[in-house]
Design a protein around this motif. Structure first.
Motif, mmCIF file in Angstrom:
data_model
loop_
_atom_site.group_PDB
_atom_site.id
_atom_site.type_symbol
_atom_site.label_atom_id
_atom_site.label_comp_id
_atom_site.label_asym_id
_atom_site.label_seq_id
_atom_site.Cartn_x
_atom_site.Cartn_y
_atom_site.Cartn_z
ATOM 1 N N LEU A 139 0.823 -1.206 0.000
ATOM 2 C CA LEU A 139 0.000 0.000 0.000
ATOM 3 C C LEU A 139 0.860 1.260 0.000
ATOM 4 O O LEU A 139 0.545 2.255 -0.668
ATOM 5 C CB LEU A 139 -0.926 -0.007 1.214
ATOM 6 C CG LEU A 139 -2.063 -1.032 1.190
ATOM 7 C CD1 LEU A 139 -2.776 -1.073 2.541
ATOM 8 C CD2 LEU A 139 -3.061 -0.685 0.081
ATOM 9 N N GLN A 140 1.957 1.221 0.752
ATOM 10 C CA GLN A 140 2.830 2.382 0.817
ATOM 11 C C GLN A 140 3.583 2.579 -0.496
ATOM 12 O O GLN A 140 3.885 3.716 -0.876
ATOM 13 C CB GLN A 140 3.778 2.268 2.013
ATOM 14 C CG GLN A 140 3.025 2.388 3.332
ATOM 15 C CD GLN A 140 3.906 2.403 4.563
ATOM 16 O OE1 GLN A 140 3.602 3.063 5.535
ATOM 17 N NE2 GLN A 140 4.996 1.646 4.545
ATOM 18 N N ASN A 141 3.863 1.498 -1.199
ATOM 19 C CA ASN A 141 4.454 1.630 -2.534
ATOM 20 C C ASN A 141 3.468 2.311 -3.492
ATOM 21 O O ASN A 141 3.851 3.152 -4.314
ATOM 22 C CB ASN A 141 4.839 0.254 -3.083
ATOM 23 C CG ASN A 141 6.146 -0.242 -2.501
ATOM 24 O OD1 ASN A 141 6.968 0.553 -2.045
ATOM 25 N ND2 ASN A 141 6.344 -1.547 -2.519
ATOM 26 N N THR A 142 2.176 1.926 -3.368
ATOM 27 C CA THR A 142 1.155 2.556 -4.200
ATOM 28 C C THR A 142 1.033 4.040 -3.869
ATOM 29 O O THR A 142 0.934 4.889 -4.760
ATOM 30 C CB THR A 142 -0.205 1.866 -3.987
ATOM 31 O OG1 THR A 142 -0.086 0.483 -4.320
ATOM 32 C CG2 THR A 142 -1.285 2.511 -4.841
ATOM 33 N N LEU A 143 1.056 4.356 -2.564
ATOM 34 C CA LEU A 143 0.989 5.752 -2.138
ATOM 35 C C LEU A 143 2.197 6.526 -2.651
ATOM 36 O O LEU A 143 2.064 7.667 -3.132
ATOM 37 C CB LEU A 143 0.938 5.816 -0.606
ATOM 38 C CG LEU A 143 0.987 7.206 0.026
ATOM 39 C CD1 LEU A 143 -0.224 8.028 -0.398
ATOM 40 C CD2 LEU A 143 1.055 7.090 1.554
ATOM 41 N N ALA A 144 3.400 5.916 -2.557
ATOM 42 C CA ALA A 144 4.619 6.581 -3.020
ATOM 43 C C ALA A 144 4.534 6.877 -4.515
ATOM 44 O O ALA A 144 4.920 7.969 -4.974
ATOM 45 C CB ALA A 144 5.839 5.699 -2.717
ATOM 46 N N ALA A 145 4.021 5.916 -5.276
ATOM 47 C CA ALA A 145 3.903 6.119 -6.725
ATOM 48 C C ALA A 145 2.934 7.258 -7.040
ATOM 49 O O ALA A 145 3.188 8.084 -7.932
ATOM 50 C CB ALA A 145 3.447 4.823 -7.388
ATOM 51 N N ALA A 146 1.814 7.329 -6.301
ATOM 52 C CA ALA A 146 0.831 8.388 -6.534
ATOM 53 C C ALA A 146 1.407 9.755 -6.181
ATOM 54 O O ALA A 146 1.205 10.741 -6.909
ATOM 55 C CB ALA A 146 -0.430 8.115 -5.717
ATOM 56 N N CYS A 147 2.120 9.838 -5.069
ATOM 57 C CA CYS A 147 2.730 11.112 -4.671
ATOM 58 C C CYS A 147 3.790 11.542 -5.679
ATOM 59 O O CYS A 147 3.919 12.731 -6.014
ATOM 60 C CB CYS A 147 3.349 10.983 -3.279
ATOM 61 S SG CYS A 147 2.151 10.803 -1.941
ATOM 62 N N ALA A 148 4.557 10.608 -6.188
ATOM 63 C CA ALA A 148 5.595 10.928 -7.171
ATOM 64 C C ALA A 148 4.977 11.424 -8.465
ATOM 65 O O ALA A 148 5.481 12.347 -9.118
ATOM 66 C CB ALA A 148 6.467 9.700 -7.422
ATOM 67 N N GLU A 149 3.845 10.829 -8.843
ATOM 68 C CA GLU A 149 3.174 11.221 -10.082
ATOM 69 C C GLU A 149 2.699 12.676 -10.012
ATOM 70 O O GLU A 149 2.698 13.403 -11.009
ATOM 71 C CB GLU A 149 1.981 10.296 -10.338
ATOM 72 C CG GLU A 149 1.274 10.520 -11.657
ATOM 73 C CD GLU A 149 2.153 10.189 -12.837
ATOM 74 O OE1 GLU A 149 1.950 10.785 -13.919
ATOM 75 O OE2 GLU A 149 3.062 9.331 -12.697
#
Length: 397
Positions: free
Chosen positions: A274-284
């Protein structure tokens, strides 16, 4: 030479003696008696304490011939005084010492282990063995020692003549000359100057509390008598409490803990995903080339790291992520490629009572003071996050 009443009868609690001398010393007065039941510290056993007349006995030592009692008030040379031991402490020492003999004897008979260190401390007795031993071997020796306790056989203390001593098989940590006092307890025979019980049954129980490899052998923490009962009662209470928390009866805690650990590992894996998904969204959503300061609610320390590193990889700019943690805020600092955020980390800690650090490319810690808005403004206004990045006023978050 002081007459040693404790060597003749270790159960003497009260006695009378004549004061031979009394000399002021640091911490009290050094009193020598013509006879005493107070055991002096030695052989791993602590000294007795108690009273001599109106004086408290604080410590007892010997040079091998004379026994010196350190008291809190002076006594008069030539007077006759009544001595009284702190009996519960003496009885405890006798239980620990006799139990140690029985257990050491079992370890020696079964596995050839020598006792190379012994001290009656608090709350347990320390025993050092000459060789490493397995948990199974220790359990076997403990079981045999307790069988000897239940057999309730006499404990024999004596000084044999030289001829008898020469043909007697006994344990000793060092070569001895002259008179040697032997103690036979539970099938073990050992040279010893300490005080002991009259029968093995008085030991009550012998329990190895813990063990660890030490030097070339093992270091054991052992409890005997009342100490063993108290230790087992405490362990049982803790075990029952743990069982209630795990909804599992005593005797089934290991599989319950394994299930709990497996469940925790699965939750950690899900959280990381979940935190990887959050990190990807924040980076985008991050602006390329712009330093970023973000509040990441619900992320743990690892999550803050993942988000900060993902944004930096996308923007090629430094990033600081913050969230609840420690005594206030937790933070993660990621440097731009080739950058160094250690000075930023140091300045942040200084400004907001923080703790943390790391490597040039990444630092992590927590702040005891400051709100998110204050920390964000501090970082962007001071340009601390803009090393190796053009001074663009853009911010993210």
């Amino acid at each position: 030479m002081t007459e040693k009443l404790y060597e003749v009868d270790s159960y003497v609690q009260n006695f009378t003696a004549q004061v031979v001398s009394c000399t002021p010393v640091p911490g009290g007065f050094a009193v020598v008696l013509d006879r005493t039941a107070f055991f002096p510290e030695g052989g791993g056993q602590p000294c007795d304490t108690g009273r001599l007349g109106g004086a408290r006995v604080l410590a007892v030592h010997t040079d091998g011939e004379t026994i010196t009692h350190t008291t809190d008030t002076p006594l008069t040379a030539g007077e006759t005084v009544d001595g009284c031991l702190d009996w519960p402490a003496r009885l405890d020492a006798m239980q620990q010492h006799t139990g140690e003999h029985i257990l050491s004897g079992a370890l020696h008979r079964l596995f050839g282990a020598e006792n190379v260190g012994f001290h009656i401390g608090s709350p347990y007795v320390r025993m050092d063995t000459s060789i490493p031993l397995t948990q199974e071997q220790l359990a076997q020796a403990e079981a045999e020692a307790n069988a000897a306790v239940r057999a309730d056989t006499p404990v024999h203390c004596w000084v044999p003549d030289p001829e008898t001593l020469a043909r007697t098989d006994y344990r000793s940590k060092k070569e001895l000359t002259g008179d040697v006092r032997l103690v036979e307890a539970g099938g073990d025979c050992c040279a010893c100057c300490g005080t002991h019980l009259a029968r093995t049954g008085e030991v009550g129980l012998i329990k190895i509390i813990s063990f660890a490899h030490y030097k070339s052998g093992m270091r054991l923490a052992v409890a005997c008598g009342q100490r063993a009962y108290d230790a087992v009662a405490g362990i049982w209470a803790d075990t029952e409490a743990a069982g209630r928390l795990l909804s599992s009866p005593v005797g089934s805690l290991t599989p319950a803990l394994e299930r709990l650990q497996n469940g925790e590992a699965a939750l950690k894996a899900r959280l990381a995903a979940l935190q990887n998904t959050l990190a990807a969204a924040c980076a985008e959503a991050a602006a390329p080339g712009a330093p970023a300061v973000l509040w990441v609610d619900g992320a743990d320390g690892d999550g803050l790291r993942r988000v900060a590193m993902a944004i930096t990889a996308k923007t090629n700019a430094p990033c600081c992520t913050l969230g609840p943690g420690g005594q206030g805020l937790a933070y993660a600092l990621a440097a731009a490629p080739g950058g160094d955020v250690r000075e930023t980390c140091k300045a942040l800690n200084t400004a907001y009572q923080g703790r943390g650090g790391g490597k040039p490319g990444f630092c992590q810690g927590s702040l005891a003071e400051g709100s998110f808005e204050q920390v964000k403004a501090f970082l962007l206004k001071s340009l601390l996050l803009r090393e190796k990045v053009a001074e663009a006023p853009t911010e993210a978050g």
